[in-house]
Design a protein around this motif. Structure first.
Motif, mmCIF file in Angstrom:
data_model
loop_
_atom_site.group_PDB
_atom_site.id
_atom_site.type_symbol
_atom_site.label_atom_id
_atom_site.label_comp_id
_atom_site.label_asym_id
_atom_site.label_seq_id
_atom_site.Cartn_x
_atom_site.Cartn_y
_atom_site.Cartn_z
ATOM 1 N N THR A 150 0.821 -1.208 0.000
ATOM 2 C CA THR A 150 0.000 0.000 0.000
ATOM 3 C C THR A 150 0.857 1.261 0.000
ATOM 4 O O THR A 150 0.458 2.297 -0.538
ATOM 5 C CB THR A 150 -0.958 0.023 1.205
ATOM 6 O OG1 THR A 150 -0.226 -0.177 2.425
ATOM 7 C CG2 THR A 150 -2.028 -1.048 1.075
ATOM 8 N N SER A 154 -0.155 3.184 -4.843
ATOM 9 C CA SER A 154 -1.412 3.811 -4.419
ATOM 10 C C SER A 154 -2.633 3.128 -5.026
ATOM 11 O O SER A 154 -3.752 3.296 -4.535
ATOM 12 C CB SER A 154 -1.411 5.296 -4.794
ATOM 13 O OG SER A 154 -1.296 5.458 -6.206
ATOM 14 N N ALA A 201 -2.143 2.620 6.263
ATOM 15 C CA ALA A 201 -2.826 3.100 5.046
ATOM 16 C C ALA A 201 -4.303 3.298 5.400
ATOM 17 O O ALA A 201 -5.171 2.565 4.920
ATOM 18 C CB ALA A 201 -2.659 2.113 3.903
#
Length: 255
Positions: A150, A154, A201
């Motif tokens: 992650t 993206s 994330a």
């Protein structure tokens, strides 16, 4: 065995900068060291030899997977955290390097292995029929992969491997939670690793939840994803440094 024997074993002299010249011999040396050396020696070898190899030597996809397969032999064997952490650092570096530059398909192949390994464990009679520490190691690896991928990509939540990884994480957390052999400290450690990965994330947590719900809808065991759904929601509403109110962080479709 003396620590000096790390560089020579069974007549083979290890030199990291020349490992590719006799790859098969290097692999045999690595296997002998990982499976036959004492904890302190193998940890030092992992940290000082294999980690730099993973970082700096240009390995092909086949060579990378050769090395990864040797690392997988360790997870049911190593009882000490030092060795386990050193193994995890090496294989996550293989993934980090692939995601960042090479993109040979290392992540995809590792996740195929992980998915198959989890499926193999699921087929046993009950979560208590195998060592909970093995499940913890696999969950830790999964969380590490999640964090690395992650951060590097993206768009990782839009890839085919995303569902495989999230599903494996959900299954492993459920198996640890259901195991009568798992000590409370191990379960708490598993929750800590999962929460840390999710927080790394935070913007991906809604995608995690929607993926888990989609897996549940198509599964014969829909409740298997429930523990990770619960943890994901808990982390989401507690995220700091974001403007959205906790009650608005889940879309209407996920509520």
């Amino acid at each position: 065995m003396d620590e000096s024997d790390t560089t020579t074993r069974n007549g083979y002299s290890w030199q990291r900068d020349r490992a590719l010249e006799d790859w098969q011999g290097s692999l045999e040396f690595v296997q002998d060291t990982l499976l036959g050396a004492r904890a302190k020696e193998r940890t030092r070898f992992l940290q000082e030899e294999l980690l730099p190899l993973a970082k700096h030597v240009d390995l092909t996809l086949a060579q990378t997977m050769d090395l990864f397969k040797l690392l997988t032999l360790t997870y049911p064997r190593y009882p000490d955290n030092g060795s386990r952490d050193a193994v995890e650092a090496v294989f996550l570096e293989l993934i980090r390097r692939d995601e960042g530059n090479s993109k040979l398909g290392v992540t995809e192949q590792i996740l195929v292995w992980l998915s198959n390994e989890v499926a193999r464990l699921v087929k046993r009679d009950s979560p208590s029929s195998y060592a909970s520490s093995d499940l913890f190691v696999l969950l830790s690896w999964s969380c590490g992969i999640y964090t690395v991928c992650t951060a590097a990509n993206s768009e990782f939540s839009s890839t085919n491997t995303w569902r495989v990884l999230v599903g494996s994480m959900g299954t492993l957390l459920d198996m640890i939670s259901a195991s009568t052999k798992a000590k409370p400290s191990l379960l708490e450690g598993a929750l800590v690793r999962v929460r840390r990965a999710l927080r790394s994330a935070g913007d991906k947590i809604p995608a995690v939840i929607s993926t888990l719900l989609a897996i549940s809808k198509s599964s014969q065991f829909p409740l298997r994803m429930a523990p990770l759904v619960g943890v994901s929601v808990s982390v989401l509403v507690r995220l700091k440094n974001i403007d959205t109110e906790p009650s608005s962080r889940l879309s209407k479709e996920l509520k």
